[in-house]
Design an enzyme around this catalytic site. Structure first.
Site, PDB file in Angstrom:
ATOM      1  CG  ASN A  49      -2.051  -1.008   0.976  1.00  0.00           C
ATOM      2  OD1 ASN A  49      -2.107  -1.853  -0.023  1.00  0.00           O
ATOM      3  ND2 ASN A  49      -3.005  -0.917   1.878  1.00  0.00           N
ATOM      4  CE1 TYR A  50       1.171   3.462   3.985  1.00  0.00           C
ATOM      5  CE2 TYR A  50       3.242   2.918   5.205  1.00  0.00           C
ATOM      6  CZ  TYR A  50       1.980   3.235   5.154  1.00  0.00           C
ATOM      7  OH  TYR A  50       1.357   3.631   6.193  1.00  0.00           O
TER       8      TYR A  50
END
Length: 137
Positions: free
Chosen positions: A78-79
């Site tokens: 997600n990053y």
């Protein structure tokens, strides 16, 4: 951080009940034995300074290397981090090899299982982006 001025670093604590979830229970494997998730970032408005700010963030990332996971250095999907690699989606073998470079850093031992699922559900690789799970060659 004082010297670089621009980049930021956020530390999210791990442990507790999160460590009780097996690494194979979800695609996200990094639970037990990890103390923190680190997020590096930089914000700017001036297009002419883009290269400078990205380089400052990379400098912070390099500085942290001795203090983080290794073999492979892990990452949280997600990053998103396109420095880990991107997928050109040109041919199944090439796409798989490109995807494996970043996929194992995001998903560790779960990568092959995710490739198998993706291949069975989306064999034509319709749902894709520059860092999506590839299909099996």
């Amino acid at each position: 951080m004082i010297e670089l001025e621009i980049p930021t670093m956020a530390l999210n604590p791990y442990g507790g009940k999160m460590a009780r979830i097996p690494s194979t229970a979800t695609p996200f494997p990094y639970r037990e034995g990890n103390l923190w998730k680190i997020q590096y970032g930089a914000n700017w408005r001036e297009d002419r300074l883009t290269t400078r700010y990205i380089e400052l963030t990379r400098k912070l990332y390099q500085f942290m290397t001795p203090f983080v996971s290794k073999n492979p250095r892990q990452s949280f999907f997600n990053y998103r981090d396109v420095d880990l690699g991107i997928n050109s989606h040109r041919g199944r073998i090439r796409s798989y090899e490109e995807g494996k470079r970043y996929g194992e850093k995001y998903f560790a031992g779960n990568f092959e299982r995710l490739v198998k699922i993706k291949t069975s559900v989306d064999n034509g690789n319709f749902f894709r982006n520059e860092q999506s799970i590839p299909v099996k060659p």
